[in-house]
Design an enzyme around this catalytic site. Structure first.
Site, PDB file in Angstrom:
ATOM      1  N   HIS A   1      -6.910  26.062 -24.045  1.00 46.32           N
ATOM      2  CA  HIS A   1      -6.564  24.838 -23.326  1.00 46.32           C
ATOM      3  C   HIS A   1      -5.125  24.948 -22.858  1.00 46.32           C
ATOM      4  CE1 HIS A   1     -10.139  22.542 -24.117  1.00 46.32           C
ATOM      5  NE2 HIS A   1     -10.110  22.943 -25.369  1.00 46.32           N
TER       6      HIS A   1
ATOM      7  N   CYS B   1      -7.032  25.787 -17.855  1.00 48.94           N
ATOM      8  CA  CYS B   1      -6.736  24.877 -16.764  1.00 48.94           C
ATOM      9  C   CYS B   1      -5.312  25.167 -16.293  1.00 48.94           C
ATOM     10  CB  CYS B   1      -6.823  23.434 -17.244  1.00 48.94           C
ATOM     11  SG  CYS B   1      -8.442  23.023 -17.879  1.00 48.94           S
TER      12      CYS B   1
END
Lengths: 423, 725
Positions: free
Chosen positions: A164, A206
């Protein structure tokens, strides 16, 4: 007395500001120029594969990393040259109905975990500091060889990160973050220490491109799965496990690599050709800090396979000591290693000369408007000017304080030569 | 027992030399299977390797040799376990059982200085983390290391003879560490298999090739024991013992029903259960054997054997009590000669020999056989090479059927019923221990350890009347019955602080004073952030007591923000407590004899590392399950950092400004009024400068703020063209 004690922390602060000021500028120290590095032969392959996500719900991030592990192992990189960092146990997790297996697909035909896997850092050991230590090689003396990246200036290194992330960071183990600048610094240090010949870094998070945008070390190729303000999406929801199995970018990468073998001549350009926005829902990007390279020049097996060009030398080096501290043993071992054939002795001489400049190349397959150059420069300028302003105002403040202190001192009736003594 | 193993080992070594192969490395592999419940099969692998060579090994792993030769260690034991042994369902374990997670137990040579000891520990831990892929580097800091504590065996040492006193542990320094939350998976097995000469490509280890079966087992334990020893000739050697223990749940129900319907139907195949086949023999193996526990009780088989062999009968009282001696039920079976082919359906082979654990009375020269050991099953021994010669690249080993039992799980009542029927082995445990936390407070709590002894154990304790094992260590009032001792070892991490004055002991629910019952104690309080607390207690528990409870209150520490693990809300692990007791069924001298036709006392004695390990020692250890203690944890969310940082900057700014504006120019307080008038302009300038300083600092540090500022400036119409080209 009061003056000197008041000035101590303040002067430290000035030094701190100055250091930040210097740090913002590019102070380039290049031990090895890019030409020198690239003319060294490619002798070994190393891979650092990192997943940074803990907890069962992040199954897919572990599978991402294990997919790349599956690829590099299938293409011949041995476990001793792979540093695998897995923060949580998914395969033998109590929630996994398929023990000791990890799948990238709900059809369960490819177990990316495999029969033989060696995880070097796992659980709480997956930390930012351990990751940076692996890259820069600054370990405690007790750390075993299996946990070290023992690459040198003739090694091609593959670094893969999945987890993440956000703007210029990636989360490690849910508690800490690796920042883009730290990563860039670690790579620069690797370059200076001659820890790689070429380095390919792939990040699947991301806003992955932001994590890589500060990298300036020479001969580094970076591939990011998504741009700023974009997400790296998951894929393949499995009803049996009850969640997503893999991320789209890695799924596509694995699918491509399943079609090639060690003898393949596929290049980065071929790999890039398979990425599409329609499938991934994010724009991938790549950067090459070496201006002379093109994606079609970079063979994938240079990084994902073990295609080393090994030669033996007649003089025995310190490696012999490794054979049980016995030089005779080294000779004994050397007798079993064939000498090079004459035709492959210097294939590296055929390599073109590189220019000394290392120009940053930005190439973004990106339909949306990219950040304009002037915008970036403006931001940099504001940053520089604001730092300068802070420094100036601090100096001015200190000056005024100093003058005022001097004033009090005279008003208290101290002799003026005292202040000169103090200062 | 160590001595026994050692003798066996040396014998093996001598044998290998005598055979004529000049190898200094020896390797032996063994496999034991037993039904622990109608659905659960215990599969225990044991691989022994030894070497006396210092280098140039034929099969011994060099890494281990190097580790043993560089570090000054006597023995290292490492176990990685997932799942727990279910004492109530599976009964008393045949082989050693380890607690969940990782346990590292090292005994180093005596005389190491503390600093050297820490360095040795660090080197050992790192080397083992490389060798086993476990995150042992977390044991690096000594917060998890504890000393050896009291060993029940050492407590009894003066009376148990010189056997344990000679052990390598005596005089050394023992260090022990536990990681209760360490997972166990393929990555641990891979480097573990790499230490075997044939890995999992040949030999018995290839039965571990189907990883989903191995790690899908309900109890998986991987063990590694490294030991330095010296041969009688004085040669230094290293010994490596690797074990895998699995308890596999098999879907045998249908097969069992079939068997009940047609007794000749083929039953479970070992290779089918494990999902892998042994295709090749591992050539370096000096011994490669499969031992299958017989579901029938050894007493019955012993009686049969004795009847058949025509030896002197009815010597022991047990036999005459059983009444099966002269012409029992087994006589008929014995005459038809089905003893060897018992429970092996299919084509009749001559692959196996039945071994019985017989007890040798201490005084006799070893011929007079008294009885069989009640604690051990009869074993059927197969040789892998012979099986492979018969089978087509497979062992083809048929397992016996488990004891037919009611389909419901055998609860305690059922177990008692079974025991009443005279079957001891499938019965429940002698001693059970469980542990739990009371209190839901974030600051305080209490932990309760409950030990339950079965009726049989108590009956046996009463019957034994303290003969045999008499302890002397720390006993007040002369003789303490060794078998009624119960020792507890509990390790508390430093953030769980027990209050020892609150320790209460309850026997059968009645609180008893601690002192009179305490035989030995060793309590080491924890040191904040550096070492855990260790509580070792040895209590004398009268045989009549069925349940012992220990309660102690503890308080929980606050951790700093960086001390929390990533999954702090899961709770904090407290390692398993160890309860040790003396097994009254233990027989000091057990020999495994082959039931060949002939005299009982003259039968062939078989020994192997696994067999001698089965009758290891009188001390039994029971581990509790893990314990989770919830600690107060802060909000770890991402904004936390941002709030911390920005509020600090703001606080500094406001503090400085307030200080500047309110404080008078002179701290001494007798400043002239004209000075403040003069400095008013200066103050304003300083305030302005400070504003500029902090806003510039904020702009410098925060990229988003810069962008906002830029947009603002652009909106206001400022030209923003600082082209640096």
């Amino acid at each position: 007395m009061s003056l000197s004690s008041g000035r101590g922390p303040a002067s430290l602060f000035i030094v701190y500001i100055c250091l930040m000021w210097i740090g913002s500028g590019r102070v380039g120290i290049t031990a090895l120029t890019s030409t020198e590095r690239l003319t060294s032969r490619h002798e070994s392959n190393w891979a650092v594969l990192v997943s940074t996500s803990r907890f069962w719900l992040n199954y897919r991030h572990i599978v991402n990393t294990m997919s790349i592990y599956h690829v590099v192992k299938r293409l011949g990189i041995p476990d001793s040259n792979i540093i695998l960092m897995i923060p949580d146990d998914m395969a033998c997790n109590a929630r996994n109905p398929l023990p000791a297996q990890l799948f990238n697909n709900e059809s369960h035909w490819l177990d990316v975990y495999g029969q033989d896997v060696e995880v070097d850092y796992r659980g709480y050991e997956v930390t930012v500091s351990n990751f940076l230590q692996v890259l820069t090689g600054r370990h405690d003396s007790n750390v075993p060889r299996s946990k070290r990246l023992m690459s040198d200036a003739s090694s091609n290194v593959l670094v893969y990160l999945s987890g993440h992330g956000g703007d210029e960071f990636i989360k490690f183990n849910d508690v800490e973050e690796l920042l883009a600048q730290d990563l860039a610094d670690a790579l620069a240090q690797m370059a200076e220490k001659g820890r790689y010949r070429e380095l390919l870094m792939i990040v699947e998070t991301c806003e992955a491109a932001t994590l890589l945008q500060r990298v300036s070390a020479p001969d580094v190729i970076t591939i990011a799965s998504s741009q700023k303000d974009e997400q790296s999406l998951s894929f393949k929801s499995d009803p049996e496990l009850g969640m997503s199995l893999i991320d789209r970018f890695t799924y596509q990468t694995l699918a491509f690599f399943e079609s090639i073998d060690i003898k393949s001549a596929a290049t980065l350009a071929d790999l890039f050709g398979t990425y599409s926005y329609e499938f991934m829902q994010s724009h991938f990007s790549y950067r090459m800090t070496n201006a002379a390279l093109r994606p079609k020049d970079v063979k994938l097996t240079d990084f994902f396979g073990s295609v080393a060009d090994i030669r033996t030398t007649s003089d025995r080096g310190p490696q012999d000591i490794m054979y049980h501290g016995d030089a005779q043993m080294g000779r004994y071992m050397a007798a079993y290693i064939d000498e090079d054939a004459p035709w492959d002795i210097d294939s590296t001489l055929m390599q073109p000369d590189m220019s000394n400049e290392s120009i940053m190349m930005w190439k973004i397959f990106y339909t949306a408007p990219s950040p304009s150059d002037s915008g970036i420069l403006n931001r940099e300028a504001i940053r520089a000017w604001s730092g300068f302003m802070a420094l100036c105002s601090l100096a001015l403040y200190m000056l005024i304080a100093h003058i005022r202190m001097k004033g009090y001192r005279t008003s208290w009736g101290l002799a003026p030569e005292d202040s000169s003594l103090v200062s | 027992s160590l001595m026994l193993q050692y003798i066996v080992w040396t014998a093996g070594l001598m044998l290998a030399i005598a055979v004529g192969c000049n190898a200094q490395d020896v390797f032996s592999e063994e496999l034991l299977t037993a039904w622990v419940s109608p659905q659960h099969l215990l599969v225990h692998f044991r691989f022994d390797q030894g070497t006396t060579a210092s280098r140039l090994h034929t099969s011994f792993p060099h890494a281990i040799q190097q580790l043993a030769s560089t570090l000054r260690l006597h023995a290292v034991e490492l176990s990685l376990t997932s799942g727990r042994w279910r004492y109530t369902t599976w009964g008393r374990p045949l082989v050693a059982v380890t607690p969940v997670g990782a346990v590292l137990d090292a005994s180093l040579r005596a005389g190491l200085k503390p600093q050297a000891l820490i360095a040795h520990w660090a080197a050992l831990v790192n080397a083992l983390s490389g060798l086993s892929c476990a995150s042992f580097s977390l044991l690096h800091d000594p917060t998890s290391i504890s000393g050896g504590g009291i060993s029940l065996r050492q407590l009894l040492a003066p009376t148990t003879g010189n056997r344990s006193a000679e052990g390598p542990v005596a005089g050394g320094q023992r260090l022990r560490a536990m990681l209760p939350h360490e997972p166990l998976c393929t990555e641990n097995l891979t480097p573990w298999l790499r230490l075997l000469p044939c890995r999992d490509q040949a030999g018995l280890a290839s039965l571990l090739r189907h990883r989903p079966t191995v790690f899908g087992a309900e109890y998986v334990s991987l063990g590694l024991m490294l030991e330095r020893h010296a041969t009688p000739k004085g040669r230094r050697g290293v010994r490596l013992v690797q074990t895998v223990t699995l308890v596999i749940r098999t879907a045998l129900k249908r097969a069992q029903q079939q068997q009940q319907a047609h007794p000749s139907a083929p039953g479970a195949d070992l290779e089918t259960v494990l999902g892998a086949r042994v295709e090749h023999f591992c050539p370096p193996a000096m011994r490669s054997e499969v031992l299958v526990a017989e579901p029938d009780s050894p007493e019955g088989l012993f009686a049969t054997w004795r009847t058949r062999s025509g030896g002197v009968c009815c010597e022991s009282e047990d036999e005459s009590q059983n009444g099966s001696c002269p012409l029992g039920d087994y006589a008929a079976a014995a005459t038809t000669g089905t003893l060897d082919a018992h429970n092996t359906p299919g084509p009749v082979r001559e692959p196996s020999r039945l071994l019985l654990p017989v007890m040798i009375p201490a005084g006799s020269p070893g011929f007079a056989v008294e009885a069989v050991s009640q604690a051990l099953p009869a074993l059927r021994r197969y040789d892998t090479l012979e099986l492979l010669e018969v089978g087509d690249r497979a062992l083809g080993l048929q397992l016996p059927y488990p004891h037919p039992q009611p389909s419901t799980q055998p609860h305690i009542a059922g177990v008692h019923e079974m025991r009443a029927n005279g079957d001891d082995r499938l019965a429940g445990p002698d001693l059970q221990a469980d542990r739990y936390v009371t209190g839901a407070n974030l600051l305080h709590g209490a932990v309760v350890l409950r030990i339950q002894r079965s009726r049989e154990l108590r009956a046996r304790l009463e019957a034994s009347q303290c003969t045999g094992w008499r302890g002397s260590g720390g006993a007040e009032g002369g003789g303490t019955c060794g078998s009624s001792l119960v020792c507890i070892n509990q390790l508390f991490p430093w953030y769980v602080r027990p209050w020892m004055h609150t320790l209460t002991v309850l026997y059968d629910g009645q609180e008893v004073p601690l002192r009179p019952h305490l035989v030995a104690q060793q309590v080491r309080p924890a040191v904040q952030r550096s070492s855990p607390g260790v509580v070792d207690l040895c209590l004398r528990v009268p045989p009549a007591v069925a349940e012992v409870q220990l309660r102690v209150a503890f308080s929980k520490a606050f951790l700093t923000v960086f001390e929390y693990p990533p999954d702090a809300h899961r709770g904090f692990d407290v390692p398993a407590a160890v309860v040790s007791y003396l097994d009254p069924l233990y027989a000091p001298a057990v020999q495994w004899r082959v039931t060949s036709p002939g005299d009982v006392s003259g039968a062939e004695v078989v020994s192997s590392p696994l067999l001698s390990g089965l009758s290891a020692g009188p001390v039994k250890q029971v581990y509790t399950v893990g314990l989770l203690v919830p600690l107060a944890a802060p909000d770890f969310s991402m904004p936390y950092n941002v709030i911390c940082l920005s509020s600090t900057v703001l606080a500094v700014y406001f503090g400085a400004l307030l200080n500047l504006l309110t404080r008078r120019g002179c701290a001494a307080g007798h400043a002239a009024p004209e000075r403040s008038k003069v400095s008013l302009g200066g103050k304003a300038l300083q305030a302005l400068l400070m504003l500029v300083l902090f806003s510039a600092l904020a702009l410098y540090l925060d990229a988003e703020l810069r962008q906002h500022a830029m947009e603002l400036l652009a909106k206001l119409g400022f030209p923003l063209e600082f082209k640096l080209k």
